[in-house]
Design a protein around this motif. Structure first.
Motif, mmCIF file in Angstrom:
data_model
loop_
_atom_site.group_PDB
_atom_site.id
_atom_site.type_symbol
_atom_site.label_atom_id
_atom_site.label_comp_id
_atom_site.label_asym_id
_atom_site.label_seq_id
_atom_site.Cartn_x
_atom_site.Cartn_y
_atom_site.Cartn_z
ATOM 1 N N SER A 1 0.796 -1.216 0.000
ATOM 2 C CA SER A 1 0.000 0.000 0.000
ATOM 3 C C SER A 1 0.836 1.278 0.000
ATOM 4 C CB SER A 1 -0.924 0.004 1.220
ATOM 5 O OG SER A 1 -0.139 0.012 2.399
ATOM 6 N N ARG A 2 2.126 1.183 -0.025
ATOM 7 C CA ARG A 2 2.958 2.373 0.079
ATOM 8 C C ARG A 2 3.394 2.865 -1.302
ATOM 9 N NH1 ARG A 2 7.768 3.570 4.257
ATOM 10 N NH2 ARG A 2 8.083 5.693 3.580
ATOM 11 N N VAL A 3 3.312 4.168 -1.481
ATOM 12 C CA VAL A 3 3.779 4.792 -2.711
ATOM 13 C C VAL A 3 5.030 5.580 -2.352
ATOM 14 C CG1 VAL A 3 3.238 6.447 -4.517
ATOM 15 C CG2 VAL A 3 1.442 4.971 -3.614
ATOM 16 N N ALA A 4 6.096 5.361 -3.109
ATOM 17 C CA ALA A 4 7.348 6.057 -2.812
ATOM 18 C C ALA A 4 8.033 6.438 -4.111
ATOM 19 C CB ALA A 4 8.262 5.161 -1.982
ATOM 20 N N GLU A 5 8.832 7.481 -4.036
ATOM 21 C CA GLU A 5 9.634 7.874 -5.178
ATOM 22 C C GLU A 5 10.813 6.928 -5.289
ATOM 23 O OE1 GLU A 5 10.827 11.942 -5.307
ATOM 24 O OE2 GLU A 5 8.964 12.612 -4.395
ATOM 25 N N PRO A 6 11.237 6.619 -6.516
ATOM 26 C CA PRO A 6 12.417 5.759 -6.657
ATOM 27 C C PRO A 6 13.658 6.485 -6.142
ATOM 28 C CG PRO A 6 11.711 6.606 -8.797
ATOM 29 C CD PRO A 6 10.688 7.035 -7.791
ATOM 30 N N ARG A 7 14.540 5.743 -5.520
ATOM 31 C CA ARG A 7 15.779 6.327 -5.007
ATOM 32 C C ARG A 7 16.845 6.248 -6.071
ATOM 33 N NH1 ARG A 7 15.989 7.012 0.874
ATOM 34 N NH2 ARG A 7 14.066 6.181 1.681
ATOM 35 N N MET A 8 17.672 7.280 -6.104
ATOM 36 C CA MET A 8 18.748 7.304 -7.081
ATOM 37 C C MET A 8 19.859 6.354 -6.646
ATOM 38 S SD MET A 8 18.799 11.162 -8.487
ATOM 39 C CE MET A 8 20.171 10.717 -9.414
ATOM 40 N N THR A 9 20.500 5.755 -7.611
ATOM 41 C CA THR A 9 21.624 4.878 -7.316
ATOM 42 C C THR A 9 22.919 5.609 -7.635
ATOM 43 O OG1 THR A 9 21.529 3.926 -9.525
ATOM 44 C CG2 THR A 9 20.311 2.773 -7.796
ATOM 45 N N TRP A 10 23.992 5.182 -7.024
ATOM 46 C CA TRP A 10 25.293 5.791 -7.248
ATOM 47 C C TRP A 10 25.889 5.245 -8.533
ATOM 48 C CZ3 TRP A 10 27.374 9.620 -4.320
ATOM 49 C CH2 TRP A 10 26.719 9.904 -3.127
ATOM 50 N N PRO A 11 26.623 6.076 -9.249
ATOM 51 C CA PRO A 11 27.265 5.602 -10.483
ATOM 52 C C PRO A 11 28.283 4.502 -10.194
ATOM 53 C CG PRO A 11 27.464 8.002 -10.253
ATOM 54 C CD PRO A 11 26.887 7.478 -8.982
ATOM 55 N N ALA A 12 28.525 3.667 -11.194
ATOM 56 C CA ALA A 12 29.522 2.604 -11.049
ATOM 57 C C ALA A 12 30.877 3.238 -10.744
ATOM 58 C CB ALA A 12 29.599 1.783 -12.334
ATOM 59 N N GLY A 13 31.632 2.612 -9.891
ATOM 60 C CA GLY A 13 32.959 3.110 -9.544
ATOM 61 C C GLY A 13 32.985 3.979 -8.298
ATOM 62 N N VAL A 14 31.819 4.369 -7.797
ATOM 63 C CA VAL A 14 31.775 5.156 -6.567
ATOM 64 C C VAL A 14 31.771 4.171 -5.411
ATOM 65 C CG1 VAL A 14 30.460 6.791 -5.184
ATOM 66 C CG2 VAL A 14 30.566 7.071 -7.654
ATOM 67 N N GLY A 15 32.866 4.145 -4.669
ATOM 68 C CA GLY A 15 33.017 3.182 -3.583
ATOM 69 C C GLY A 15 32.673 3.761 -2.229
ATOM 70 N N SER A 16 32.952 2.994 -1.206
ATOM 71 C CA SER A 16 32.584 3.398 0.151
ATOM 72 C C SER A 16 33.345 4.632 0.610
ATOM 73 C CB SER A 16 32.791 2.243 1.127
ATOM 74 O OG SER A 16 34.142 1.869 1.185
ATOM 75 N N ARG A 17 34.582 4.782 0.200
ATOM 76 C CA ARG A 17 35.355 5.966 0.611
ATOM 77 C C ARG A 17 34.709 7.244 0.068
ATOM 78 N NH1 ARG A 17 41.567 5.850 0.510
ATOM 79 N NH2 ARG A 17 41.258 5.683 2.724
ATOM 80 N N GLU A 18 34.323 7.232 -1.200
ATOM 81 C CA GLU A 18 33.690 8.402 -1.787
ATOM 82 C C GLU A 18 32.340 8.675 -1.131
ATOM 83 O OE1 GLU A 18 34.961 5.896 -3.620
ATOM 84 O OE2 GLU A 18 36.529 6.823 -4.825
ATOM 85 N N ARG A 19 31.577 7.611 -0.870
ATOM 86 C CA ARG A 19 30.277 7.783 -0.215
ATOM 87 C C ARG A 19 30.439 8.375 1.174
ATOM 88 N NH1 ARG A 19 25.575 4.695 -1.533
ATOM 89 N NH2 ARG A 19 24.801 5.887 0.205
ATOM 90 N N GLN A 20 31.436 7.902 1.923
ATOM 91 C CA GLN A 20 31.666 8.439 3.257
ATOM 92 C C GLN A 20 32.074 9.904 3.191
ATOM 93 O OE1 GLN A 20 34.458 5.629 4.907
ATOM 94 N NE2 GLN A 20 32.846 4.222 5.530
ATOM 95 N N THR A 21 32.885 10.264 2.186
ATOM 96 C CA THR A 21 33.294 11.654 2.019
ATOM 97 C C THR A 21 32.086 12.532 1.704
ATOM 98 O OG1 THR A 21 35.469 10.963 1.233
ATOM 99 C CG2 THR A 21 34.789 13.205 0.696
#
Length: 129
Positions: A83-103
């Motif tokens: 029953s829930r309607v939600a907007e799609p979440r954006m995904t990170w581009p390929a090659g963006v790793g955990s270090r970049e995400r943390q930054t």
């Protein structure tokens, strides 16, 4: 109950990978504790989540879901509520790793003035390249 924990840990590891993070307890430990406003969790706790030994409480599950871009219900049970309607979440581009995400996550936590300074620094560095 063991099968339920195992399925949860698989969903958690998969969600981490989809969000650009390595599904390791230390990565989850740092990521979670930088966003959770309650008492921090230990590496042992995140290891138990990823190792099919425990399922986090609802407040922690909500933070995990928000961080990883999934619905809490889907992360916990494997199926989305109907029953829930939600907007799609954006995904990170390929090659963006955990270090970049943390930054990027750290940048987003900065006050506006400091964000402006970081933006100027990045612009200056990119102009000189």
């Amino acid at each position: 109950m063991g099968n339920e924990r195992e399925k949860f840990s698989q969903r958690l590891a998969h969600a981490m990978q989809q969000a650009g993070y390595e599904p390791r307890p230390t990565v989850l430990f740092h990521l979670f504790n930088t966003h959770y406003r309650g008492r921090s969790v230990s590496v042992q706790t995140t290891s138990r989540w990823l190792g099919a030994q425990a399922i986090p409480a609802q407040d922690k599950l909500q933070v995990l879901a928000d961080l990883l871009g999934v619905e809490p219900h889907t992360l916990r049970f494997g199926t989305a509520p109907r029953s829930r309607v939600a907007e799609p979440r954006m995904t990170w581009p390929a090659g963006v790793g955990s270090r970049e995400r943390q930054t990027i996550d750290a940048y987003l936590q900065l006050p506006p003035k400091k964000r402006e300074l970081v933006g100027e620094l990045v612009k200056a560095l990119s102009d000189s390249a």
